[in-house]
Motif scaffolding. Structure first.
Motif, mmCIF file in Angstrom:
data_model
loop_
_atom_site.group_PDB
_atom_site.id
_atom_site.type_symbol
_atom_site.label_atom_id
_atom_site.label_comp_id
_atom_site.label_asym_id
_atom_site.label_seq_id
_atom_site.Cartn_x
_atom_site.Cartn_y
_atom_site.Cartn_z
ATOM 1 N N ALA A 154 0.846 -1.180 0.000
ATOM 2 C CA ALA A 154 0.000 0.000 0.000
ATOM 3 C C ALA A 154 0.888 1.238 0.000
ATOM 4 O O ALA A 154 1.966 1.244 0.596
ATOM 5 C CB ALA A 154 -0.910 0.010 1.212
ATOM 6 N N PRO A 155 0.460 2.311 -0.668
ATOM 7 C CA PRO A 155 1.275 3.528 -0.717
ATOM 8 C C PRO A 155 1.390 4.175 0.663
ATOM 9 O O PRO A 155 0.457 4.124 1.466
ATOM 10 C CB PRO A 155 0.505 4.427 -1.687
ATOM 11 C CG PRO A 155 -0.907 3.929 -1.652
ATOM 12 C CD PRO A 155 -0.792 2.454 -1.433
ATOM 13 N N LEU A 156 2.543 4.770 0.933
ATOM 14 C CA LEU A 156 2.763 5.476 2.191
ATOM 15 C C LEU A 156 2.257 6.895 2.024
ATOM 16 O O LEU A 156 2.791 7.668 1.236
ATOM 17 C CB LEU A 156 4.262 5.466 2.527
ATOM 18 C CG LEU A 156 4.671 6.104 3.850
ATOM 19 C CD1 LEU A 156 4.096 5.317 5.020
ATOM 20 C CD2 LEU A 156 6.190 6.183 3.966
ATOM 21 N N ARG A 157 1.220 7.240 2.776
ATOM 22 C CA ARG A 157 0.605 8.563 2.658
ATOM 23 C C ARG A 157 0.927 9.403 3.884
ATOM 24 O O ARG A 157 0.779 8.955 5.019
ATOM 25 C CB ARG A 157 -0.911 8.442 2.485
ATOM 26 C CG ARG A 157 -1.311 7.734 1.187
ATOM 27 C CD ARG A 157 -2.809 7.790 0.970
ATOM 28 N NE ARG A 157 -3.178 7.120 -0.257
ATOM 29 C CZ ARG A 157 -3.125 7.676 -1.469
ATOM 30 N NH1 ARG A 157 -2.707 8.921 -1.584
ATOM 31 N NH2 ARG A 157 -3.493 7.002 -2.532
ATOM 32 N N ALA A 158 1.355 10.636 3.635
ATOM 33 C CA ALA A 158 1.709 11.546 4.726
ATOM 34 C C ALA A 158 0.462 12.166 5.329
ATOM 35 O O ALA A 158 -0.578 12.291 4.668
ATOM 36 C CB ALA A 158 2.629 12.641 4.201
ATOM 37 N N ALA A 159 0.574 12.544 6.606
ATOM 38 C CA ALA A 159 -0.500 13.310 7.240
ATOM 39 C C ALA A 159 -0.338 14.785 6.899
ATOM 40 O O ALA A 159 -1.315 15.472 6.587
ATOM 41 C CB ALA A 159 -0.470 13.106 8.749
ATOM 42 N N ASN A 160 0.930 15.266 6.939
ATOM 43 C CA ASN A 160 1.215 16.666 6.627
ATOM 44 C C ASN A 160 2.612 16.797 6.036
ATOM 45 O O ASN A 160 3.510 16.011 6.353
ATOM 46 C CB ASN A 160 1.144 17.543 7.889
ATOM 47 C CG ASN A 160 -0.258 17.652 8.454
ATOM 48 O OD1 ASN A 160 -1.125 18.284 7.866
ATOM 49 N ND2 ASN A 160 -0.464 17.016 9.597
ATOM 50 N N VAL A 161 2.799 17.800 5.188
ATOM 51 C CA VAL A 161 4.128 18.156 4.680
ATOM 52 C C VAL A 161 4.703 19.205 5.617
ATOM 53 O O VAL A 161 4.095 20.257 5.849
ATOM 54 C CB VAL A 161 4.057 18.692 3.236
ATOM 55 C CG1 VAL A 161 5.436 19.185 2.792
ATOM 56 C CG2 VAL A 161 3.550 17.611 2.292
ATOM 57 N N VAL A 162 5.878 18.928 6.169
ATOM 58 C CA VAL A 162 6.493 19.824 7.145
ATOM 59 C C VAL A 162 7.459 20.790 6.476
ATOM 60 O O VAL A 162 7.515 21.974 6.812
ATOM 61 C CB VAL A 162 7.231 19.000 8.228
ATOM 62 C CG1 VAL A 162 7.954 19.920 9.206
ATOM 63 C CG2 VAL A 162 6.252 18.108 8.971
ATOM 64 N N ASP A 163 8.206 20.300 5.492
ATOM 65 C CA ASP A 163 9.258 21.127 4.897
ATOM 66 C C ASP A 163 9.472 20.723 3.436
ATOM 67 O O ASP A 163 9.581 19.536 3.121
ATOM 68 C CB ASP A 163 10.562 20.945 5.689
ATOM 69 C CG ASP A 163 11.602 22.015 5.374
ATOM 70 O OD1 ASP A 163 11.275 22.971 4.641
ATOM 71 O OD2 ASP A 163 12.737 21.883 5.880
ATOM 72 N N TYR A 164 9.501 21.736 2.558
ATOM 73 C CA TYR A 164 9.821 21.506 1.140
ATOM 74 C C TYR A 164 10.380 22.804 0.551
ATOM 75 O O TYR A 164 9.786 23.866 0.728
ATOM 76 C CB TYR A 164 8.583 21.083 0.355
ATOM 77 C CG TYR A 164 8.877 20.913 -1.126
ATOM 78 C CD1 TYR A 164 9.381 19.716 -1.603
ATOM 79 C CD2 TYR A 164 8.665 21.966 -2.011
ATOM 80 C CE1 TYR A 164 9.670 19.558 -2.950
ATOM 81 C CE2 TYR A 164 8.958 21.815 -3.356
ATOM 82 C CZ TYR A 164 9.451 20.621 -3.821
ATOM 83 O OH TYR A 164 9.744 20.471 -5.156
ATOM 84 N N PRO A 165 11.497 22.745 -0.141
ATOM 85 C CA PRO A 165 12.423 21.602 -0.204
ATOM 86 C C PRO A 165 13.049 21.373 1.173
ATOM 87 O O PRO A 165 13.322 22.317 1.901
ATOM 88 C CB PRO A 165 13.448 22.024 -1.241
ATOM 89 C CG PRO A 165 13.393 23.526 -1.250
ATOM 90 C CD PRO A 165 11.992 23.903 -0.895
ATOM 91 N N ALA A 166 13.242 20.139 1.514
ATOM 92 C CA ALA A 166 13.563 19.765 2.885
ATOM 93 C C ALA A 166 15.023 19.979 3.243
ATOM 94 O O ALA A 166 15.920 19.695 2.450
ATOM 95 C CB ALA A 166 13.191 18.307 3.115
ATOM 96 N N ASP A 167 15.228 20.491 4.473
ATOM 97 C CA ASP A 167 16.543 20.518 5.102
ATOM 98 C C ASP A 167 16.540 19.389 6.136
ATOM 99 O O ASP A 167 16.073 19.550 7.264
ATOM 100 C CB ASP A 167 16.778 21.867 5.772
ATOM 101 C CG ASP A 167 18.137 21.957 6.468
ATOM 102 O OD1 ASP A 167 18.846 20.923 6.525
ATOM 103 O OD2 ASP A 167 18.468 23.049 6.975
ATOM 104 N N VAL A 168 17.024 18.200 5.768
ATOM 105 C CA VAL A 168 16.909 17.024 6.633
ATOM 106 C C VAL A 168 17.669 17.207 7.945
ATOM 107 O O VAL A 168 17.249 16.697 8.984
ATOM 108 C CB VAL A 168 17.387 15.746 5.903
ATOM 109 C CG1 VAL A 168 16.464 15.413 4.737
ATOM 110 C CG2 VAL A 168 18.820 15.874 5.437
ATOM 111 N N LYS A 169 18.770 17.963 7.907
ATOM 112 C CA LYS A 169 19.558 18.174 9.114
ATOM 113 C C LYS A 169 18.767 18.986 10.135
ATOM 114 O O LYS A 169 18.829 18.723 11.347
ATOM 115 C CB LYS A 169 20.866 18.881 8.771
ATOM 116 C CG LYS A 169 21.811 19.009 9.956
ATOM 117 C CD LYS A 169 23.156 19.590 9.523
ATOM 118 C CE LYS A 169 24.118 19.659 10.708
ATOM 119 N NZ LYS A 169 25.443 20.209 10.289
#
Length: 299
Positions: free
Chosen positions: A1-16
């Motif tokens: 099943a596809p992994l669906r997010a609840a919310n987008v926190v950051d885009y473009p993302a700074d993973v650090k």
């Protein structure tokens, strides 16, 4: 099943920035595309289990709580939740800390044999055993736990032992309720496994299995002719004459008939919520010597 997010926190993302350059949890999933070409999916989760980054994407997201729980749970979460089976035990011991109750099946009936000898409630005992015949719990919590106190299991509220063929077939200690209030933690002693019980299991394992009638022989409220009520050093004595209640020795001093008859009716049908001790009870410990209220009735 596809992994669906609840919310987008950051885009473009700074993973650090979100602690995902050094994730607390990394999940690698290997699969193939429709053409059979290998595909690797890497999911990174921060230490607070809030933020998620999928390698190869430019977003940091949050996931639904149930999905996050599945991704961050230990291998115990994925084990079969049927932890035991219980087949026709012939003896049960219930330890409430203050005392033990022993139930034995004699022919087809369950009897309480200690600390007193009385009939058990067969229907409730059989319902309990039916619930445990395939003991499938709500959730597996901890294997070989090092801290039972957090589950209220260092000093369990009660403990059941079920015997078959003279040996303990199932040993279950009951701890505190979880945040739902309707489900309790339990320790399967033989397996050294902490589990969360279902609502039904919690209810049945914390119920009473003796008859709950307060009186060993029926109390007929209509036959009571004298009542003595003592409270805080003051005593009220009542008598019934010609079916009317009045102060003792003063027939003209009638009292509230409905109140007296209602109270006696309640006493006649009195049921206990649970049993604490049958013998050698320390009455002062329970605030019963002296008692705050004492009611005596006579025919």
């Amino acid at each position: 099943a596809p992994l669906r997010a609840a919310n987008v926190v950051d885009y473009p993302a700074d993973v650090k920035k979100h602690g995902l350059d050094k994730p607390a949890t990394t999940i690698t999933i290997h699969s193939t595309d429709q053409g059979g070409k290998p595909i690797k999916h890497v999911i990174k989760i921060d230490k607070d289990k809030k933020h998620v980054h999928v390698e190869g994407t430019k977003v940091v997201v949050t996931l639904p709580d149930d999905v996050m729980k599945r991704l961050t749970s230990s291998a115990l979460f994925y084990r079969d939740r049927e932890v035991a089976t219980l087949d026709a035990p012939e003896k049960l011991i219930l330890d409430r800390g203050a005392g033990k109750a022993t139930f034995i099946k004699k022919e087809n009936d369950w009897k309480l044999t200690a600390p007193v000898e009385v009939d058990a409630n067969d229907a409730r005992v059989n319902a309990l055993l039916g619930t445990l015949s395939k003991f499938r719990v709500e959730e597996l919590i901890a294997e070989k736990p090092t801290n039972l106190k957090q589950y209220g299991l260092d000093k369990p509220a009660l403990r059941w032992q079920f015997f078959k063929g003279g040996k303990v077939a199932l040993d279950v200690a009951i701890g505190r309720r979880n945040e739902s209030i309707t489900k309790a933690y339990a320790h399967l002693v033989n397996q050294n496994l902490v589990v969360l019980l279902t609502e039904e299991q919690t209810t049945r394992l914390t119920s009473e299995y003796r008859e709950l009638d307060a009186w060993s022989s029926p109390l007929d409220a209509a036959q009571i002719t004298k009542v003595k009520l003592t409270r805080g050093g003051e005593t009220l004595s009542l008598e019934k004459t010609a079916n009317l209640w009045h102060e003792a020795g003063a027939e003209k001093n009638l009292v509230n008939q409905e109140a007296v008859n209602s109270a006696l009716g309640a006493m006649a049908n009195l049921k206990v919520a649970g049993y604490v001790l049958d013998k050698e009870a320390n009455l002062p410990l329970y605030g019963l010597m002296p008692a705050q209220i004492k009611i005596e009735v006579r025919k």
